[in-house]
Design an enzyme around this catalytic site. Structure first.
Site, PDB file in Angstrom:
ATOM      1  N   GLU A 139       0.839  -1.203   0.000  1.00 53.28           N
ATOM      2  CA  GLU A 139       0.000   0.000   0.000  1.00 53.28           C
ATOM      3  C   GLU A 139       0.878   1.258   0.000  1.00 53.28           C
ATOM      4  O   GLU A 139       0.625   2.212  -0.739  1.00 53.28           O
ATOM      5  CB  GLU A 139      -0.902  -0.026   1.231  1.00 53.28           C
ATOM      6  CG  GLU A 139      -1.690   1.244   1.460  1.00 53.28           C
ATOM      7  CD  GLU A 139      -2.123   1.375   2.907  1.00 53.28           C
ATOM      8  OE1 GLU A 139      -2.381   2.516   3.316  1.00 53.28           O
ATOM      9  OE2 GLU A 139      -2.188   0.353   3.620  1.00 53.28           O
TER      10      GLU A 139
ATOM     11  N   ASP B 253       0.836   3.824  -3.268  1.00 54.22           N
ATOM     12  CA  ASP B 253       0.436   5.217  -3.124  1.00 54.22           C
ATOM     13  C   ASP B 253       1.378   6.120  -3.922  1.00 54.22           C
ATOM     14  O   ASP B 253       0.946   7.065  -4.594  1.00 54.22           O
ATOM     15  CB  ASP B 253       0.442   5.592  -1.643  1.00 54.22           C
ATOM     16  CG  ASP B 253       0.111   7.050  -1.411  1.00 54.22           C
ATOM     17  OD1 ASP B 253      -0.973   7.480  -1.825  1.00 54.22           O
ATOM     18  OD2 ASP B 253       0.944   7.763  -0.802  1.00 54.22           O
TER      19      ASP B 253
ATOM     20  N   ASP C  85      -7.019   1.178   0.300  1.00 52.73           N
ATOM     21  CA  ASP C  85      -5.690   0.641   0.622  1.00 52.73           C
ATOM     22  C   ASP C  85      -5.332  -0.529  -0.291  1.00 52.73           C
ATOM     23  O   ASP C  85      -4.201  -0.634  -0.779  1.00 52.73           O
ATOM     24  CB  ASP C  85      -5.655   0.189   2.080  1.00 52.73           C
ATOM     25  CG  ASP C  85      -5.726   1.348   3.063  1.00 52.73           C
ATOM     26  OD1 ASP C  85      -5.579   2.510   2.620  1.00 52.73           O
ATOM     27  OD2 ASP C  85      -5.931   1.099   4.263  1.00 52.73           O
TER      28      ASP C  85
ATOM     29  N   GLU D 267      -4.351   0.569  -3.826  1.00 46.68           N
ATOM     30  CA  GLU D 267      -2.964   1.034  -3.869  1.00 46.68           C
ATOM     31  C   GLU D 267      -1.996  -0.148  -3.821  1.00 46.68           C
ATOM     32  O   GLU D 267      -0.969  -0.154  -4.523  1.00 46.68           O
ATOM     33  CB  GLU D 267      -2.697   1.990  -2.712  1.00 46.68           C
ATOM     34  CG  GLU D 267      -3.414   3.324  -2.845  1.00 46.68           C
ATOM     35  CD  GLU D 267      -3.220   4.230  -1.662  1.00 46.68           C
ATOM     36  OE1 GLU D 267      -3.497   5.436  -1.784  1.00 46.68           O
ATOM     37  OE2 GLU D 267      -2.790   3.746  -0.583  1.00 46.68           O
TER      38      GLU D 267
END
Length: 229
Positions: free
Chosen positions: A45, A49, A118, A121
């Protein structure tokens, strides 16, 4: 590593066939079911991102070479915020393949915005590790294509628009309340509730600054208002 037919179908919706499917499995593994031999998706995650952020920043920079930083920043925030990631996740049925512990599953984890964002990502990071940045970026651009086309509308200053609507209808300015905070100090997640005098309210949550989440909450409430007028 062989994967289930369910995960193969998800890979098709995602637009990427994994050479290392164990990366996809990890990206879909929530902490509620993780163990010493089954790591969760939190590290992925973190990486995803950044991959998403660079992909969006690069796309916006190339799409409008005359845009100022002040114009690009709200467009960027609209594209990478948690609500947007969760919406993309829903469109490709990510919640259906999330690996959750029983308690999280029973509490509706497959529909929770934060979990979906989450995991989205994390999946982006899995593609990056499996096939490199160019492939990950291409998948992201395909999944976010419609949002990139409409980003000017999506990134309008929702707080200002909501305040103007409230004042035009004889109300005091909207009130923004932080109703939850989680995550480490370097990457906090906020939940913000915005309320109007007439009792209407909306909630938004995600990573970023409090102001960006307030903007997201205002956008949600504006959508509710526009849907009833």
């Amino acid at each position: 590593m062989k994967i289930s037919a369910e995960l193969r179908a998800f890979s098709e919706r995602l637009g990427h066939e994994f050479a290392r499917p164990e990366l996809l499995v990890r990206a879909l593994t929530h902490g509620s079911i993780a163990s010493a031999t089954r790591p969760d998706n939190q590290r992925l995650e973190f990486l995803g991102d950044r991959v998403l952020g660079l992909s969006m920043a690069e796309a916006l920079f190339a799409a409008d070479r005359a845009a100022t930083e002040g114009q690009l920043a709200p467009r960027y925030n609209a594209l990478v915020r948690g609500e947007t990631c969760a919406a993309v996740a829903r469109e490709i049925g990510l919640g259906e393949v999330l690996k959750l512990g029983r308690s999280e599953m029973m509490s509706g984890g497959r529909r929770k915005e934060a979990l979906l964002a989450d995991a989205m990502e994390a999946v982006i990071a899995a593609i990056y590790l499996d096939a490199g940045f160019e492939t990950a970026r291409n998948v992201v651009l395909a999944l976010w294509a419609e949002r990139l086309d409409s980003v000017d509308q999506d990134s309008r200053d929702a707080k200002t628009a909501l305040q103007e609507w409230a004042q035009a209808n004889g109300m005091s300015p909207p009130r923004y309340v932080q109703t939850a905070r989680s995550g480490p100090d370097h990457a906090p997640e906020f939940e913000i509730t915005v309320r109007l005098d007439d009792g209407r309210e909306a909630v938004a949550s995600g990573k970023g600054t409090k102001r960006s989440i307030e903007q997201a909450a205002a956008q949600v409430l504006l959508g509710q208002i526009e849907g009833t007028t």
